[in-house]
Write a protein that holds these residues in place. Structure first.
Motif, mmCIF file in Angstrom:
data_model
loop_
_atom_site.group_PDB
_atom_site.id
_atom_site.type_symbol
_atom_site.label_atom_id
_atom_site.label_comp_id
_atom_site.label_asym_id
_atom_site.label_seq_id
_atom_site.Cartn_x
_atom_site.Cartn_y
_atom_site.Cartn_z
ATOM 1 N N MET A 47 0.754 -1.238 0.021
ATOM 2 C CA MET A 47 0.207 0.058 0.215
ATOM 3 C C MET A 47 1.006 1.257 -0.132
ATOM 4 O O MET A 47 0.569 2.241 -0.498
ATOM 5 C CB MET A 47 -0.786 0.071 1.193
ATOM 6 N N GLY A 48 2.097 1.203 0.942
ATOM 7 C CA GLY A 48 2.802 2.371 0.642
ATOM 8 C C GLY A 48 3.487 2.600 -0.614
ATOM 9 O O GLY A 48 3.735 3.820 -0.840
ATOM 10 N N ILE A 51 -0.294 3.559 -3.193
ATOM 11 C CA ILE A 51 -0.930 4.636 -3.032
ATOM 12 C C ILE A 51 -0.456 5.945 -3.439
ATOM 13 O O ILE A 51 -0.831 6.885 -4.318
ATOM 14 C CB ILE A 51 -1.649 4.816 -1.659
ATOM 15 N N PRO A 52 0.896 6.569 -3.007
ATOM 16 C CA PRO A 52 1.337 7.679 -3.593
ATOM 17 C C PRO A 52 1.634 7.576 -5.204
ATOM 18 O O PRO A 52 1.279 8.716 -5.672
ATOM 19 C CB PRO A 52 2.813 7.543 -2.906
ATOM 20 N N GLU A 55 -1.932 8.594 -6.512
ATOM 21 C CA GLU A 55 -2.134 9.838 -6.198
ATOM 22 C C GLU A 55 -1.507 10.712 -7.342
ATOM 23 O O GLU A 55 -1.751 11.982 -7.813
ATOM 24 C CB GLU A 55 -1.899 10.295 -4.877
ATOM 25 N N TYR A 133 4.412 1.143 6.830
ATOM 26 C CA TYR A 133 3.660 2.118 5.907
ATOM 27 C C TYR A 133 3.932 3.550 5.960
ATOM 28 O O TYR A 133 4.315 3.954 5.043
ATOM 29 C CB TYR A 133 2.321 1.958 6.267
ATOM 30 N N SER A 134 4.164 3.962 7.150
ATOM 31 C CA SER A 134 4.727 5.197 7.494
ATOM 32 C C SER A 134 5.934 5.471 6.789
ATOM 33 O O SER A 134 6.144 6.771 6.045
ATOM 34 C CB SER A 134 4.487 5.781 8.837
ATOM 35 N N THR A 136 7.246 3.718 4.169
ATOM 36 C CA THR A 136 7.335 3.718 2.984
ATOM 37 C C THR A 136 6.707 4.897 1.975
ATOM 38 O O THR A 136 7.063 5.163 1.154
ATOM 39 C CB THR A 136 6.568 2.480 2.534
ATOM 40 N N VAL A 137 5.806 5.470 2.710
ATOM 41 C CA VAL A 137 5.013 6.691 2.241
ATOM 42 C C VAL A 137 5.964 7.851 2.410
ATOM 43 O O VAL A 137 6.153 8.943 1.486
ATOM 44 C CB VAL A 137 3.603 6.978 2.978
ATOM 45 N N SER A 140 8.424 8.971 -0.451
ATOM 46 C CA SER A 140 7.533 9.584 -1.314
ATOM 47 C C SER A 140 7.349 11.212 -1.219
ATOM 48 O O SER A 140 6.910 11.831 -2.217
ATOM 49 C CB SER A 140 6.566 8.915 -1.795
ATOM 50 N N PRO A 150 1.239 13.313 -0.821
ATOM 51 C CA PRO A 150 0.353 12.174 -0.947
ATOM 52 C C PRO A 150 -0.578 12.299 0.014
ATOM 53 O O PRO A 150 -0.857 11.681 1.145
ATOM 54 C CB PRO A 150 1.148 11.115 -0.810
ATOM 55 N N GLY A 153 -2.292 9.021 1.076
ATOM 56 C CA GLY A 153 -1.175 8.184 1.973
ATOM 57 C C GLY A 153 -0.910 8.514 3.214
ATOM 58 O O GLY A 153 -1.069 7.895 4.274
#
Length: 419
Positions: A47-48, A51-52, A55, A133-134, A136-137, A140, A150, A153
């Motif tokens: 997901m990480g 999602i970015p 977007e 997840y944090s 990974t986002v 970006s 994002p 995200g």
């Protein structure tokens, strides 16, 4: 002279057997403690990354989502990552403490119940997933004027935090309940009752008489391929192999037995062509494990309850009331057994020919396991002898004619040893 039973439906392949096989496969796949948290982590990383990117391909501010800039997004994600990894360590520490308490107070045999708790596994999974997840986002988020933030995200990271808080509250409630001796005993007894009910439902479809076993000529001894506990028996696989080659497979150990590598574990009567690899065919239907489980082994459920009672009766703990609670649950389990017949030890093909012979625990063996050790270690207690006498009297009253002499003999033996 027993009569040959009328042909019964073949257990190969049956709907019940297929369901049991799928259940065993799922159990083996999800049983390790690390599997569920790992799935959460893999999903969070995916997901990480996704999602970015989605977007970025669909720019534009969205309402009700994160409205801050790049620096704000980096601050939020960094705070979430730091907090989640700290609380993950706290959850792991609490879990270790609970395992130590359960092992010392109840029995090492109940540790598997705590490790298989889905609440604990999902709690660790959600916290670890929020951390990954944090991070990974965060990779970006580019801190420039022209870069896009994002929004989705960062908002999903916030939602994961809310979910983690909810799971943490559920985890604390679960831990406080799981270390209660009443709940530990009740859960062990419930698992045993469910497994017993499944076996008794299956036994109702078989005749009461056991047929004569004809001589098929020739015999092959199957040796154990590894050392371990006989944890599962896939009857449909064994029956299929025996039916295919017009033979009969006889298992030499009941479920829960420890089998030594190289020891005889089964006999194949008949066997057809000598080219058949009976060792591989038989081992395909047998499951070995380093530790016993409640997949099929009812005796392990009784063993766990007896171990809890023995630990409670030890001089270091000296808690006979807990042992009495165990006897209550054993009474309920034995009463369900005493009004039913013993497991049917043979399986037929669709022509009525016997293809599989198993070694199942009898009611007498379960009664010995449930009574002897508790009666021995609780002989000096005021509560234990009285409660055992009440249980045996009730079992003798409710027992079928076949089981009543067994209960009467056990009651007489307990009184004699006590005297």
């Amino acid at each position: 002279m027993t009569q040959r039973p009328s042909p019964t439906p073949a257990p190969v392949p049956g709907r019940r057997e297929e369901i049991d096989r799928v259940r065993r496969l799922l159990y083996r796949a999800l049983a390790p403690f690390w599997v569920v948290p790992t799935l959460w982590c893999l999903g969070a990383v995916a997901m990480g990354l996704a999602i970015p990117q989605i977007e970025r391909d669909s720019p534009g501010a969205l309402p009700f989502l994160f409205q801050g800039g790049a620096s704000g997004a980096r601050t939020v994600l960094s705070s979430i990552a730091g907090a989640m990894i700290s609380v993950t360590g706290l959850v792991f520490s609490i879990t270790i403490v609970v395992l130590q308490l359960a092992s010392s107070q109840f029995s090492p045999r109940v540790l598997r119940t705590f490790l298989e708790s889905r609440i604990t596994q999902h709690t660790l999974g959600v916290f670890a997933a929020s951390f990954l997840y944090s991070l990974t986002v965060l990779r970006s988020v580019i801190d420039t004027e022209s870069s896009s933030v994002p929004q989705v995200g960062v908002t999903v990271a916030y939602l994961l935090v809310l979910g983690a808080v909810g799971m943490f509250l559920a985890f604390i409630h679960h831990i406080t309940q799981s270390i209660s001796v009443t709940n530990v005993i009740r859960q062990a007894a419930d698992e045993t009752r469910r497994l017993l009910h499944r076996g008794q439902e299956e036994a109702r479809h078989h005749p009461e008489t056991i047929p004569d076993l004809p001589h098929l000529g020739g015999q092959h001894t199957v040796l154990a391929s590894t050392s371990g506990y006989l944890d599962t028996i896939d009857q449909s696989v064994l029956c299929s192999a025996a039916t295919e080659h017009e033979s009969r497979i006889e298992l030499l150990y009941p479920l829960g037995s420890f089998v030594v590598e190289g020891a005889p574990v089964a006999l194949v009567h008949g066997g057809g062509s000598g080219d058949v690899d009976w060792d591989a065919r038989v081992h395909a239907g047998l499951g070995y494990a380093h530790d016993r489980s409640m997949q099929q082994d009812i005796s392990f459920g009784v063993r766990r309850l007896v171990d809890i009672a023995e630990r409670a009766l030890s001089p270091g703990i000296n808690d006979p009331t807990t042992a009495v609670q165990v006897i209550h649950e054993l009474h309920d389990i034995l009463r369900r057994m005493v009004v039913a017949r013993d497991p049917y030890p043979v399986r037929h093909d669709d022509t009525g020919a016997v293809r599989l012979v198993t070694r199942d625990w009898t009611f007498a063996q379960f009664l010995d396991l449930a009574v002897d050790e508790i009666a021995h270690y609780g002989a000096d207690s005021l509560q234990i002898p009285r409660r055992l006498d009440e249980m045996l009297l009730d079992l003798e009253t409710a027992a079928t004619p076949r089981h009543r002499p067994t209960v009467a003999a056990k009651a007489a033996h307990v009184r004699q040893v006590r005297a």
